[in-house]
Design a protein around this motif. Sequence first.
Motif, short mmCIF file in Angstrom:
data_model
loop_
_atom_site.label_atom_id
_atom_site.label_comp_id
_atom_site.label_asym_id
_atom_site.label_seq_id
_atom_site.Cartn_x
_atom_site.Cartn_y
_atom_site.Cartn_z
N SER A 46 -11.92 61.53 28.60
CA SER A 46 -10.59 60.94 28.66
C SER A 46 -9.65 61.87 27.90
O SER A 46 -10.02 62.41 26.85
N LEU A 47 -8.47 62.07 28.44
CA LEU A 47 -7.48 62.95 27.81
C LEU A 47 -6.47 62.13 27.03
O LEU A 47 -5.95 61.14 27.54
N LYS A 48 -6.20 62.55 25.82
CA LYS A 48 -5.08 61.97 25.08
C LYS A 48 -4.31 63.14 24.49
O LYS A 48 -4.82 64.24 24.34
N PHE A 49 -3.05 62.89 24.18
CA PHE A 49 -2.22 63.98 23.69
C PHE A 49 -1.19 63.46 22.71
O PHE A 49 -0.89 62.27 22.65
N THR A 50 -0.66 64.40 21.95
CA THR A 50 0.48 64.14 21.09
C THR A 50 1.47 65.27 21.34
O THR A 50 1.09 66.39 21.64
N TRP A 51 2.74 64.94 21.27
CA TRP A 51 3.80 65.94 21.41
C TRP A 51 4.21 66.40 20.01
O TRP A 51 4.15 65.63 19.07
N PHE A 52 4.64 67.64 19.91
CA PHE A 52 5.33 68.07 18.70
C PHE A 52 6.30 69.19 19.06
O PHE A 52 6.16 69.83 20.08
N ASP A 53 7.30 69.37 18.21
CA ASP A 53 8.40 70.28 18.50
C ASP A 53 8.48 71.37 17.45
O ASP A 53 8.70 71.09 16.28
N THR A 54 8.28 72.61 17.86
CA THR A 54 8.47 73.73 16.95
C THR A 54 9.90 74.27 17.03
O THR A 54 10.28 75.11 16.22
N ALA A 55 10.68 73.80 17.99
CA ALA A 55 12.04 74.29 18.24
C ALA A 55 12.06 75.81 18.43
O ALA A 55 13.07 76.45 18.19
N CYS A 56 10.93 76.36 18.86
CA CYS A 56 10.78 77.82 19.02
C CYS A 56 11.11 78.56 17.72
O CYS A 56 11.65 79.65 17.74
N SER A 57 10.79 77.94 16.61
CA SER A 57 11.09 78.49 15.30
C SER A 57 9.79 78.77 14.54
O SER A 57 8.94 77.89 14.40
N SER A 58 9.67 79.98 14.04
CA SER A 58 8.48 80.34 13.26
C SER A 58 8.36 79.49 12.01
O SER A 58 7.26 79.02 11.68
N SER A 59 9.47 79.27 11.32
CA SER A 59 9.40 78.47 10.08
C SER A 59 9.05 77.02 10.37
O SER A 59 8.29 76.40 9.64
N ARG A 60 9.56 76.47 11.45
CA ARG A 60 9.21 75.10 11.83
C ARG A 60 7.72 75.02 12.20
O ARG A 60 7.03 74.08 11.84
N ALA A 61 7.22 76.02 12.93
CA ALA A 61 5.81 76.04 13.31
C ALA A 61 4.91 76.10 12.07
O ALA A 61 3.87 75.44 12.03
N GLU A 62 5.32 76.87 11.06
CA GLU A 62 4.55 76.96 9.82
C GLU A 62 4.42 75.60 9.15
O GLU A 62 3.41 75.30 8.52
N GLU A 63 5.45 74.77 9.29
CA GLU A 63 5.43 73.43 8.68
C GLU A 63 4.64 72.43 9.52
O GLU A 63 3.85 71.66 8.99
N ILE A 64 4.88 72.43 10.83
CA ILE A 64 4.36 71.34 11.65
C ILE A 64 2.93 71.55 12.15
O ILE A 64 2.19 70.58 12.30
N PHE A 65 2.51 72.78 12.40
CA PHE A 65 1.15 73.00 12.90
C PHE A 65 0.08 72.43 11.96
O PHE A 65 -0.81 71.71 12.41
N PRO A 66 0.13 72.75 10.64
CA PRO A 66 -0.89 72.16 9.76
C PRO A 66 -0.84 70.63 9.72
O PRO A 66 -1.89 69.98 9.63
N LEU A 67 0.34 70.05 9.81
CA LEU A 67 0.47 68.60 9.82
C LEU A 67 -0.16 68.01 11.08
O LEU A 67 -0.96 67.06 11.00
#
Length: 128
Positions: A46-67
């Motif tokens: 079964s597939l489940k997913f979550t969305w997240f937004d990096t806003a194409c920003s490296s600094s945002r990705a650094e924050e949100i990926f580990p979370l």
Amino acid sequence: LTMSIITMAVSLPWGGTYWPAGANIAPTVLSALAWVESHNVLPNHSLKFTWFDTACSSSRAEEIFPLVHSLFDPDVYIGPGCSGASESGMNAVAAATGADFPVPLISWGAGSPALGVLADYPMFSRVV
């Protein structure tokens, strides 16, 4: 039979000024998931997913990926579509876990040649 759950973390750029394409891409993701399940492409899964937004920003990705990684423990990441966010996100998870990036990341738009260096990003692939 027991159903195995495959958790996907889907990164789409909803905000930011660089490339807010998420609203256009999200329906395609939903359609693809529905197709996979209706055609029994992954039997007993079964597939489940979550969305997240990096806003194409490296600094945002650094924050949100580990979370996202700690909250959802995804089996695969889909996106981001931006090279800088892909690199920063994978590096941030590796730093937070003390290990290499642990699961596949499949980008639909990151074209940086640096991401193609297998020794540096062994779990990265792209469909562009």
